[in-house]
Design an enzyme around this catalytic site. Structure first.
Site, PDB file in Angstrom:
ATOM      1  N   ASN A 110       0.646   1.200   6.345  1.00 58.08           N
ATOM      2  CA  ASN A 110       1.133   0.285   5.315  1.00 58.08           C
ATOM      3  C   ASN A 110       1.890  -0.817   6.043  1.00 58.08           C
ATOM      4  O   ASN A 110       2.770  -0.522   6.846  1.00 58.08           O
ATOM      5  CB  ASN A 110       2.060   1.038   4.356  1.00 58.08           C
ATOM      6  CG  ASN A 110       2.808   0.109   3.417  1.00 58.08           C
ATOM      7  OD1 ASN A 110       2.315  -0.970   3.094  1.00 58.08           O
ATOM      8  ND2 ASN A 110       3.988   0.513   2.992  1.00 58.08           N
ATOM      9  N   GLY A 111       1.535  -2.067   5.791  1.00 60.79           N
ATOM     10  CA  GLY A 111       2.193  -3.175   6.484  1.00 60.79           C
ATOM     11  C   GLY A 111       1.148  -4.149   6.992  1.00 60.79           C
ATOM     12  O   GLY A 111      -0.009  -4.117   6.567  1.00 60.79           O
TER      13      GLY A 111
ATOM     14  N   TRP B  49      -3.898  -1.770  -1.650  1.00 64.89           N
ATOM     15  CA  TRP B  49      -3.904  -2.965  -2.479  1.00 64.89           C
ATOM     16  C   TRP B  49      -4.275  -4.087  -1.534  1.00 64.89           C
ATOM     17  O   TRP B  49      -3.447  -4.559  -0.776  1.00 64.89           O
ATOM     18  CB  TRP B  49      -2.531  -3.191  -3.110  1.00 64.89           C
ATOM     19  CG  TRP B  49      -2.518  -4.390  -3.994  1.00 64.89           C
ATOM     20  CD1 TRP B  49      -2.034  -5.630  -3.694  1.00 64.89           C
ATOM     21  CD2 TRP B  49      -3.017  -4.483  -5.319  1.00 64.89           C
ATOM     22  NE1 TRP B  49      -2.218  -6.478  -4.756  1.00 64.89           N
ATOM     23  CE2 TRP B  49      -2.816  -5.809  -5.769  1.00 64.89           C
ATOM     24  CE3 TRP B  49      -3.637  -3.584  -6.185  1.00 64.89           C
ATOM     25  CZ2 TRP B  49      -3.192  -6.247  -7.031  1.00 64.89           C
ATOM     26  CZ3 TRP B  49      -4.010  -4.035  -7.449  1.00 64.89           C
ATOM     27  CH2 TRP B  49      -3.788  -5.341  -7.855  1.00 64.89           C
TER      28      TRP B  49
ATOM     29  N   GLU C  18       2.456  -7.061 -29.857  1.00 66.30           N
ATOM     30  CA  GLU C  18       2.004  -5.878 -29.129  1.00 66.30           C
ATOM     31  C   GLU C  18       3.141  -4.945 -28.716  1.00 66.30           C
ATOM     32  O   GLU C  18       2.933  -3.749 -28.624  1.00 66.30           O
ATOM     33  CB  GLU C  18       1.083  -6.214 -27.948  1.00 66.30           C
ATOM     34  CG  GLU C  18       1.681  -6.960 -26.793  1.00 66.30           C
ATOM     35  CD  GLU C  18       0.640  -7.290 -25.708  1.00 66.30           C
ATOM     36  OE1 GLU C  18      -0.264  -6.491 -25.472  1.00 66.30           O
ATOM     37  OE2 GLU C  18       0.770  -8.362 -25.102  1.00 66.30           O
TER      38      GLU C  18
ATOM     39  N   ARG D 147       1.829   1.199  -6.143  1.00 63.72           N
ATOM     40  CA  ARG D 147       1.897   0.351  -4.953  1.00 63.72           C
ATOM     41  C   ARG D 147       0.537  -0.273  -4.645  1.00 63.72           C
ATOM     42  O   ARG D 147       0.416  -1.085  -3.723  1.00 63.72           O
ATOM     43  CB  ARG D 147       2.361   1.155  -3.748  1.00 63.72           C
ATOM     44  CG  ARG D 147       3.743   1.759  -3.903  1.00 63.72           C
ATOM     45  CD  ARG D 147       4.102   2.598  -2.702  1.00 63.72           C
ATOM     46  NE  ARG D 147       4.274   1.796  -1.520  1.00 63.72           N
ATOM     47  CZ  ARG D 147       5.426   1.261  -1.145  1.00 63.72           C
ATOM     48  NH1 ARG D 147       6.501   1.458  -1.869  1.00 63.72           N
ATOM     49  NH2 ARG D 147       5.504   0.528  -0.072  1.00 63.72           N
TER      50      ARG D 147
ATOM     51  N   CYS E 115       0.854  -1.172   0.000  1.00 58.01           N
ATOM     52  CA  CYS E 115       0.000   0.000   0.000  1.00 58.01           C
ATOM     53  C   CYS E 115       0.895   1.228   0.000  1.00 58.01           C
ATOM     54  O   CYS E 115       2.096   1.122   0.144  1.00 58.01           O
ATOM     55  CB  CYS E 115      -0.864   0.045   1.264  1.00 58.01           C
ATOM     56  SG  CYS E 115      -1.874  -1.420   1.502  1.00 58.01           S
TER      57      CYS E 115
ATOM     58  N   LYS F 134      -4.056  -0.741 -20.934  1.00 58.59           N
ATOM     59  CA  LYS F 134      -3.857  -1.875 -20.022  1.00 58.59           C
ATOM     60  C   LYS F 134      -5.143  -2.659 -19.827  1.00 58.59           C
ATOM     61  O   LYS F 134      -5.169  -3.867 -19.890  1.00 58.59           O
ATOM     62  CB  LYS F 134      -3.348  -1.356 -18.673  1.00 58.59           C
ATOM     63  CG  LYS F 134      -3.148  -2.448 -17.620  1.00 58.59           C
ATOM     64  CD  LYS F 134      -2.025  -3.370 -18.001  1.00 58.59           C
ATOM     65  CE  LYS F 134      -1.935  -4.569 -17.080  1.00 58.59           C
ATOM     66  NZ  LYS F 134      -1.200  -5.668 -17.701  1.00 58.59           N
TER      67      LYS F 134
ATOM     68  N   HIS G 257      -2.322 -26.075 -43.954  1.00 55.40           N
ATOM     69  CA  HIS G 257      -3.617 -25.723 -44.510  1.00 55.40           C
ATOM     70  C   HIS G 257      -3.660 -24.268 -44.956  1.00 55.40           C
ATOM     71  O   HIS G 257      -4.692 -23.629 -44.865  1.00 55.40           O
ATOM     72  CB  HIS G 257      -4.715 -26.015 -43.486  1.00 55.40           C
ATOM     73  CG  HIS G 257      -4.794 -27.468 -43.136  1.00 55.40           C
ATOM     74  ND1 HIS G 257      -5.486 -28.374 -43.889  1.00 55.40           N
ATOM     75  CD2 HIS G 257      -4.217 -28.167 -42.138  1.00 55.40           C
ATOM     76  CE1 HIS G 257      -5.359 -29.577 -43.359  1.00 55.40           C
ATOM     77  NE2 HIS G 257      -4.582 -29.476 -42.297  1.00 55.40           N
TER      78      HIS G 257
ATOM     79  N   GLU H  67       0.212 -16.992 -27.364  1.00 51.77           N
ATOM     80  CA  GLU H  67       0.565 -15.962 -26.391  1.00 51.77           C
ATOM     81  C   GLU H  67       1.926 -15.336 -26.743  1.00 51.77           C
ATOM     82  O   GLU H  67       2.094 -14.117 -26.654  1.00 51.77           O
ATOM     83  CB  GLU H  67       0.578 -16.579 -24.978  1.00 51.77           C
ATOM     84  CG  GLU H  67       1.083 -15.677 -23.865  1.00 51.77           C
ATOM     85  CD  GLU H  67       0.256 -14.424 -23.634  1.00 51.77           C
ATOM     86  OE1 GLU H  67      -0.845 -14.317 -24.189  1.00 51.77           O
ATOM     87  OE2 GLU H  67       0.746 -13.531 -22.913  1.00 51.77           O
TER      88      GLU H  67
ATOM     89  N   LYS I 290       2.565 -11.359 -27.542  1.00 45.87           N
ATOM     90  CA  LYS I 290       3.566 -10.520 -26.871  1.00 45.87           C
ATOM     91  C   LYS I 290       4.430  -9.820 -27.913  1.00 45.87           C
ATOM     92  O   LYS I 290       4.690  -8.633 -27.829  1.00 45.87           O
ATOM     93  CB  LYS I 290       4.492 -11.336 -25.965  1.00 45.87           C
ATOM     94  CG  LYS I 290       3.939 -11.872 -24.683  1.00 45.87           C
ATOM     95  CD  LYS I 290       3.648 -10.831 -23.643  1.00 45.87           C
ATOM     96  CE  LYS I 290       2.253 -10.362 -23.740  1.00 45.87           C
ATOM     97  NZ  LYS I 290       1.168 -10.858 -23.181  1.00 45.87           N
TER      98      LYS I 290
END
Lengths: 385, 580
Positions: free
Chosen positions: B97-98, B71, B460, B27, B2, B575, B476, B453, B457
């Site tokens: 935080n913690g 978070w 993009e 964070r 956090c 994102k 084919h 995938e 990557k």
């Protein structure tokens, strides 16, 4: 006060342990050497720390991030010597600064002694000075540094810790710092030797065992995880979160055990042993005076003594080390006599009933022949059948 | 993780704090809150992103305040669980935080003494503890309170009637900013930059007071000196922690992310009713869809449960299954197409299961049940650690549905295999990809989704046209495109698909396509036929698959860097895709 820590070099003399990390990140008592250096600075209130990274820099940066250490990172793209590494940090340096190696242990008291000097070298007496820069001093001043002389005139060696200021950059034009110091002295510069309180380097991989034993004496005791009531724990012991110590396991400190390990039942861990995180030691095994890194599996009925076991090694059941003495030819170092059980690089696998007798085994090597004795040096990626 | 910010000075505290919290969003960003002291304590807190709700918070008056961006790891993000937390009287505000490890015991004790708790967080106990010890001296009360705490904390406290902020830290970062007639406190220097370059780093066990007269640091009750230092860092450097790009930072976090996510899913994570569905429909977009395809292969072969994998944007054109469950995968929990699909499934009365990285995101409120990845905030647009975390969740899911399998134990060592991949020198492969206009990625079985995938990557972030194919499908049509100018990345690990992959590679080789072969270390047969060989550790097929996936991220990353692309913010992309 600023400090520059050089952590860009690989530390090739510590091979095979430096394939996946520079020497500064090699864990001793479960803490990378670099962390001891940073802690010694922080303990003296030195907060503006610049770490020069190069070899395996992502790993160093990741470590610094994970540990929330307030340092600035500077890149040295190609490893062109210590003075070059220092020059990479030059744009961030204001006036006086300390210069340190990130791969030698140093204590806070030594930093306290040198931090207020203007031009100084931290020195120490060493029984085998030929491995270091020998410092010739007269009338309280450093007169000369002789790099790794074959016949040393003094036992006083440089620890690679310096107190300097920006005027030093005038001399730091070549690749190495000692040459630059030498140039500064020739130019009439005053350089004071300051005696270190506690400093130690591990030159060869087996030297880590001694450093490990020493630093294990200073760990903070902790008993996290799940410890069976029928296990017996004596002395200074630190056990990390999520580790399980099974029944009838005997642990005699100083011992440090990381997080999420599974040890026992019926194991014995003797003094001066550090065990990383996520390590499994299967039943009826015995580990003593050893440095075991993360993600290692030691099979049941094994006996690991005087050994450095790299990350992710998988030793099958009944693996035993055998401490003996022999002569090893080391890159750049020539022939070295050494007594230890085994030094295993990362991800070494051994078959059941393997005996590791005073051997150095390369990264990813696999001992597939069961019931065999391995001695000498086995290269990286080798398969022993 | 956090982030916290405190301010005392002459500006609007709420504005300074909200702006600071935005800089700390890396964070954590699932909820936030601000308290100002004017001299009454006013609080604004809510779940959601700061950028969306900043205005309301900025309306708080006062020139003293504390704030927090969260978070969540325990206790869902909600208005109630957001910081700051207050004591019973509403006069003491705390941000933290913690983790307070002994909060349960302390909570019990304080409840017996009549304190009333409002949230599910560990932090609230600190506010009540300070209240308990408060006798008119805030500093003394904080000092007594922190003596009772076990765990890690960086705390900022302000209270009605006190023109000050009290700060304390142990094992969590906290830095003071020293301005002209104003003082700051924050988790790192980013919120300070722009106001002051003079900072004081607090040490573990320090307690600091910030008031109108200045700042003081104490250990126990003895004042200590702390040097002021000058920082000249820029915000981005601090947040990337020394890495050149977030993407590389996140790639290197993967061994830990995989391990933590794997261990974050326990038998209790999955209710009984999801254990034996008659069929499963997986709905996802982008990388999450590829993770869904992996799940399809794995679940059908291991659990014998039929699995459909559908793209979120296409699902609206299909009828949801009449029986069985619908599972959605989304890193952000906000992907619009995936949410629409989920709502449709709910409308058809299907039991729904969500997999996401963000506690309290929209998807968690709609789905019947949620499983979490433990990837932490992902900043780079290209998904890396969240993909690996999704694989970890999905593999554990299969493990829970079919406990008799051959891979559970191997996964325990996967973090080690990922570490090994991170050491690979792939510069020769990068040299082949860099000048290419077109690239093919081919694989079979489990490696087919990984090929997709890998190609995603590459396109993009490097803008090279890359296509993933099931190796057998090349014949084919796409075979017509092969030439010496179309390098092929061939995934050829030991397993069921190995020998047929080898002959496919030979066929492609015959069309002069340069081949980058990825296979088990020491595979002589493969080494001999490919142009560049990249080894991955020899281990269980699933671990090889994860390792290959990480390797392809590195290949895309290094190619993009070689082409000087904007790795973290590729053109035209966002994102989280919150429009259909």
């Amino acid at each position: 006060m600023q400090a520059v820590i050089l952590a860009a070099g690989e530390g090739t003399r510590l091979r095979p342990l430096t394939l996946s990390r520079p020497k500064a990140l090699v864990p001793v008592a479960n803490t990378p050497i670099l962390k001891y250096v940073i802690d010694a600075l922080l303990a003296n209130g030195i907060r503006e720390i610049i770490v020069v990274v190069g070899y395996r820099k992502e790993h160093v940066i990741r470590y610094l991030n994970e540990s929330n250490l307030p340092v600035r990172v500077v890149y040295q793209e190609n490893q062109l010597g210590t003075a070059h590494a220092l020059r990479c940090a030059e744009p961030y340096l204001q006036d006086r600064f300390l210069l340190l190696a990130g791969d030698n242990y140093i204590d806070a008291a030594s930093i306290a002694r040198i931090m207020n000097e203007r031009n100084a070298i931290l020195v120490t007496d060493h029984p085998s000075p030929t491995n270091f820069g020998v410092v010739i001093e007269r009338e309280g001043l450093v007169r000369e540094i002789r790099e790794k002389p074959t016949t040393p005139d003094s036992r006083i060696v440089s620890t690679g810790v310096y107190a300097l200021d920006r005027s030093f950059f005038k001399y730091a034009v070549g690749p190495e710092v000692p040459h630059a110091i030498q140039a500064m002295i020739r130019d009439g510069g005053r350089v004071v030797p300051v005696q270190a309180v506690d400093w130690q380097d591990a030159i060869n991989p087996w030297d880590l065992l001694e450093l490990n034993s020493k630093l294990l004496g200073r760990i903070d005791a902790q008993r996290a995880g799940t410890i069976s009531r029928s296990s017996k724990l004596y002395g200074l012991i630190r056990i990390g979160k999520g580790s399980e110590i099974g029944p009838n396991t005997y642990i005699h400190g100083p011992v440090v055990i990381g997080e999420a390990c599974t040890i026992g039942p019926n194991c014995v861990i003797m003094p001066n042993t550090s065990i990383g995180s996520r390590v499994t030691i299967e039943p009826l095994s015995y580990v003593a005076h050893s440095l075991v890194m993360d993600d290692v599996v030691i099979g049941s009925h094994s006996r690991v003594i005087d050994a450095v076991v790299g990350e992710g090694c998988r030793l099958a059941d009944h693996t035993a080390t055998w401490t003996a003495e022999s002569v090893f030819e080391r890159e750049k170092e020539g022939f070295q006599k050494a007594s230890f059980g085994a030094v295993l690089g990362d991800r070494v696998c051994s078959a059941p009933f393997t005996i590791l007798k005073n051997c150095i085994i390369g990264n990813n090597a696999s001992i597939q022949a069961g019931n065999s004795t391995v001695t000498g040096v086995i290269p990286d990626d080798a398969v022993v059948i | 993780m956090c982030g916290i910010v405190g301010y005392i000075g002459f500006r609007s505290a709420a504005s300074v704090i909200v702006e600071g919290l935005q800089k700390l969003e890396y964070r954590g960003y699932d909820s936030f809150g601000v308290a100002t002291n004017n001299p009454r304590i006013d609080v604004y807190k809510c779940e959601g992103k700061i950028s969306e709700k900043a205005q309301a918070a900025q309306r708080l008056h006062g020139s003293i305040g504390v704030g927090h961006t969260r978070w969540a790891t325990h206790g869902v993000p909600s208005d109630r669980n957001a910081h700051p937390h207050l004591d019973c009287t509403g006069r003491i505000a705390v941000v933290h935080n913690g983790i307070i490890e002994n909060y349960a015991a302390l909570t019990r004790e304080l409840e017996e003494r009549g304190h009333r708790f409002r949230s599910e967080t560990d932090t609230e106990v600190v506010a009540h503890l300070i209240e308990e010890y408060y006798r008119g001296d805030l500093v003394a009360a904080v000092r007594q309170a922190i003596a009772r705490l076990k765990g890690s904390y960086a705390l900022l406290v302000t209270a009605e009637g006190h023109e000050e902020i009290v700060a304390a830290r142990d094992s969590s970062p906290l830095v003071l900013g020293i301005g002209d007639q104003e003082l700051f406190a924050a988790s790192d220097v980013t919120p300070l930059l722009g106001y002051t370059e003079r900072v004081v780093y607090l040490e573990d066990g320090d307690l600091a007071t910030l008031d109108r007269e200045g700042w003081h640091v104490y250990r126990a009750d003895t004042p200590v000196r702390r040097e002021i230092e000058h920082v000249s860092w820029d915000v981005e450097t601090v947040r990337k922690g020394g890495f050149r790009h977030y993407m590389l930072k996140e790639i290197f976090e993967q061994p830990k992310v995989f391990y933590d996510t794997l261990h974050g899913i326990t038998p209790e994570s999955l209710p009984e009713r999801y254990r034996r569905p008659s069929e499963i429909t997986v709905v996802a977009c982008g990388s999450s869809y590829h993770a869904g395809l992996v799940f399809k292969y794995l679940c059908e072969s291991t659990c014998r449960i039929p699995v459909r994998a559908e793209l979120g944007s296409e699902f609206k054109y299909f009828t949801p299954p009449l029986k069985g469950i619908v599972m959605v995968i989304t890193q952000s929990g906000e992907t619009a197409d995936t949410l629409a699909a989920l709502k449709k499934a709910k409308a058809y009365n299907c039991p729904t299961l969500a997999i996401t990285n963000v506690l309290g995101s929209s998807v968690t409120r709609i789905a019947d049940h949620t499983l979490y990845m433990r990837a932490g905030p992902e900043i780079s647009v290209a998904a890396t650690k969240s993909f690996v975390a999704q694989l970890a969740v999905l593999m554990q899911l299969v493990n829970l549905m079919s406990p008799k399998n051959d891979f559970a134990e191997s996964l325990e060592r996967a973090n080690s295999a990922i570490e090994e991949v991170l050491l690979q020198d792939i510069s020769r492969a990068v040299e082949i990809c860099r000048p290419a206009q077109h690239l093919f990625y081919v694989g079979r079985g489990l490696f087919y989704p990984i090929a997709l995938e890998g190609a995603l990557k590459m396109k993009e972030i490097s803008y090279i046209h890359a296509e993933g194919y099931a190796a057998g499908e090349l014949k084919h049509g796409p075979f017509a495109l092969l030439s010496e100018e179309t390098p092929v990345v061939a995934l050829c690990s030991p397993g069921d698909t190995y020998s047929i992959m080898l002959s496919n590679i030979k066929e492609m080789k015959a069309r002069n396509a340069p081949i980058i072969g990825i296979g088990a270390r020491g595979d002589r047969e493969l080494i001999d036929i490919v142009d560049v060989f990249i080894p991955i550790p020899e281990c269980h097929e699933l671990v090889q698959m994860i390792s290959t996936s990480v390797l392809l991220q590195l290949l895309a990353y290094q190619t993009a860097v070689a082409l000087d692309r904007d790795v973290d913010q590729p053109r035209n992309l966002a994102k989280s895709v919150t429009v259909e």
